[in-house]
Design a protein around this motif. Structure first.
Motif, mmCIF file in Angstrom:
data_model
loop_
_atom_site.group_PDB
_atom_site.id
_atom_site.type_symbol
_atom_site.label_atom_id
_atom_site.label_comp_id
_atom_site.label_asym_id
_atom_site.label_seq_id
_atom_site.Cartn_x
_atom_site.Cartn_y
_atom_site.Cartn_z
ATOM 1 N N ALA A 143 -1.149 1.402 8.902
ATOM 2 C CA ALA A 143 0.152 0.740 8.322
ATOM 3 C C ALA A 143 1.381 1.371 8.949
ATOM 4 O O ALA A 143 2.411 1.476 8.400
ATOM 5 N N MET A 144 1.437 1.742 10.286
ATOM 6 C CA MET A 144 2.560 1.960 10.931
ATOM 7 C C MET A 144 3.814 1.145 10.834
ATOM 8 O O MET A 144 4.870 1.412 10.454
ATOM 9 N N GLY A 145 3.338 -0.096 10.863
ATOM 10 C CA GLY A 145 4.760 -1.060 10.727
ATOM 11 C C GLY A 145 4.664 -1.639 9.284
ATOM 12 O O GLY A 145 5.777 -2.439 8.956
ATOM 13 N N SER A 198 -10.152 -4.798 10.038
ATOM 14 C CA SER A 198 -8.889 -4.008 10.878
ATOM 15 C C SER A 198 -7.969 -4.866 10.349
ATOM 16 O O SER A 198 -7.651 -5.809 10.675
ATOM 17 N N LEU A 199 -6.821 -3.779 9.944
ATOM 18 C CA LEU A 199 -5.499 -4.285 9.638
ATOM 19 C C LEU A 199 -4.651 -3.348 10.496
ATOM 20 O O LEU A 199 -4.571 -2.067 10.116
ATOM 21 N N VAL A 200 -3.921 -3.612 11.456
ATOM 22 C CA VAL A 200 -3.191 -2.958 12.506
ATOM 23 C C VAL A 200 -1.837 -3.322 12.444
ATOM 24 O O VAL A 200 -1.550 -4.647 12.966
ATOM 25 N N THR A 201 -0.703 -2.866 12.267
ATOM 26 C CA THR A 201 0.389 -3.297 12.162
ATOM 27 C C THR A 201 1.307 -2.739 13.383
ATOM 28 O O THR A 201 2.702 -2.611 13.279
ATOM 29 N N PHE A 202 0.762 -2.622 14.387
ATOM 30 C CA PHE A 202 1.834 -2.157 15.568
ATOM 31 C C PHE A 202 0.638 -2.761 16.911
ATOM 32 O O PHE A 202 -0.353 -2.564 16.799
ATOM 33 N N ASN A 203 1.565 -2.991 17.950
ATOM 34 C CA ASN A 203 1.231 -3.427 19.325
ATOM 35 C C ASN A 203 2.013 -2.542 20.333
ATOM 36 O O ASN A 203 2.942 -1.961 20.120
ATOM 37 N N TYR A 204 1.188 -2.041 21.442
ATOM 38 C CA TYR A 204 1.960 -1.392 22.600
ATOM 39 C C TYR A 204 2.795 -2.304 23.354
ATOM 40 O O TYR A 204 2.403 -3.583 23.299
ATOM 41 N N SER A 212 5.051 -5.630 10.112
ATOM 42 C CA SER A 212 4.361 -5.633 9.034
ATOM 43 C C SER A 212 3.303 -6.511 8.813
ATOM 44 O O SER A 212 3.479 -7.704 9.697
ATOM 45 N N ILE A 213 2.234 -6.161 8.103
ATOM 46 C CA ILE A 213 1.129 -7.341 7.498
ATOM 47 C C ILE A 213 1.522 -7.567 6.097
ATOM 48 O O ILE A 213 1.749 -6.519 5.496
ATOM 49 N N GLU A 214 1.321 -8.828 5.843
ATOM 50 C CA GLU A 214 1.480 -9.268 4.415
ATOM 51 C C GLU A 214 0.239 -10.175 4.047
ATOM 52 O O GLU A 214 0.246 -11.254 4.712
ATOM 53 N N LEU A 215 -0.231 -9.729 2.977
ATOM 54 C CA LEU A 215 -1.395 -10.563 2.441
ATOM 55 C C LEU A 215 -0.684 -10.970 0.942
ATOM 56 O O LEU A 215 -0.508 -10.036 0.265
ATOM 57 N N GLY A 216 -0.901 -12.289 0.584
ATOM 58 C CA GLY A 216 -0.281 -12.642 -0.844
ATOM 59 C C GLY A 216 -1.406 -12.339 -1.887
ATOM 60 O O GLY A 216 -2.229 -11.190 -1.477
ATOM 61 N N ASN A 217 -0.978 -12.799 -2.978
ATOM 62 C CA ASN A 217 -2.106 -12.646 -4.056
ATOM 63 C C ASN A 217 -3.498 -13.494 -4.032
ATOM 64 O O ASN A 217 -3.662 -14.463 -3.353
ATOM 65 N N ASN A 218 -4.673 -12.821 -4.181
ATOM 66 C CA ASN A 218 -5.869 -13.487 -4.134
ATOM 67 C C ASN A 218 -6.496 -13.739 -3.022
ATOM 68 O O ASN A 218 -6.770 -15.170 -2.426
ATOM 69 N N VAL A 219 -6.105 -12.936 -1.853
ATOM 70 C CA VAL A 219 -6.332 -13.078 -0.463
ATOM 71 C C VAL A 219 -7.878 -12.432 -0.247
ATOM 72 O O VAL A 219 -8.047 -11.449 -0.686
ATOM 73 N N TRP A 220 -8.691 -13.160 0.404
ATOM 74 C CA TRP A 220 -10.158 -12.892 0.593
ATOM 75 C C TRP A 220 -10.310 -12.653 2.017
ATOM 76 O O TRP A 220 -10.309 -13.749 2.847
ATOM 77 N N LEU A 221 -10.460 -11.587 2.606
ATOM 78 C CA LEU A 221 -10.890 -11.249 4.212
ATOM 79 C C LEU A 221 -12.453 -11.087 4.040
ATOM 80 O O LEU A 221 -12.776 -10.012 3.686
#
Length: 201
Positions: free
Chosen positions: A94-96, A111-117, A135-144
């Motif tokens: 969650a760096m970003g 995998s949730l990765v909030t940065f790139n080189y 940043s990464i944002e998941l709304g309500n009631n999201v299923w991954l």
């Protein structure tokens, strides 16, 4: 010639020192406490993690379930809503910044990765070019689904589902099902039913 230190300069120095101390303290806590805590299975582990993460996350809602064997980095940048669940063997950096809404379900090995080189200064090695944080944002009631990867900068709208093994590289609108690598929207919920996108064009 002597140099007089002003009260403002001294206050700024102390503030920076305390800030650095706090960051080091959090890092030590993350390595010495959180990592071992992630190994504890069953309901006992869930309750212990919930108690510790409540103080380490930026925001944590009610009755969040975080199961064992996850790797979670930069906990202070994570906001998670009520009744959401993270299953086993996930990798979260969650760096970003990471926002997870209410009632989200994150399956194992996501995998949730909030940065790139950065990559535009060749032939300099990518690892030396620095990082781009988004940043990464998941709304309500999201299923991954199982083994989903979400890259930096992506927003997934409320009530959306991402199919297993998908790689999400761009935003997914609310009430959608997206699958594939890269993930594309194949269904949307309209008029109280899931509608196949290819029949709706």
């Amino acid at each position: 010639m002597t140099y007089q230190v002003s009260i403002d300069e001294l206050a700024n120095f102390i503030s920076l020192l305390l800030s650095d101390f706090y960051m080091v303290f959090r890092l030590i806590l993350e390595r010495l406490v959180v990592y071992p805590l992630n190994l504890i299975p069953s309901l006992v582990g869930v309750i212990l993690r919930r108690g510790f993460y409540k103080f380490l996350f930026k925001k944590m809602g009610k009755k969040v379930v975080i199961k064992e064997f996850n790797v979670i980095k930069h906990l202070g940048n994570i906001e998670i809503g009520n009744y959401s669940e993270i299953n086993q063997f996930c990798f979260i950096n969650a760096m970003g910044g990471l926002k997870i809404g209410d009632y989200c379900q994150i399956a194992p090995m996501v995998s949730l990765v909030t940065f790139n080189y950065k990559k535009d200064n060749l032939p300099m090695p990518y690892i030396k070019q620095g990082e781009e944080k988004k940043s990464i944002e998941l709304g309500n009631n999201v299923w991954l689904g199982n083994k989903v990867t979400v890259v930096a900068g992506v927003k997934i709208g409320d009530n959306s589902i991402i199919g297993a093994n998908s790689v999400v590289t761009k935003d997914v609108p609310a009430n959608s099902i997206a699958v594939g690598s890269p993930a594309t929207v194949v269904k949307q919920f309209k008029n109280n039913k899931w509608v196949d996108i290819k029949y709706n064009k």
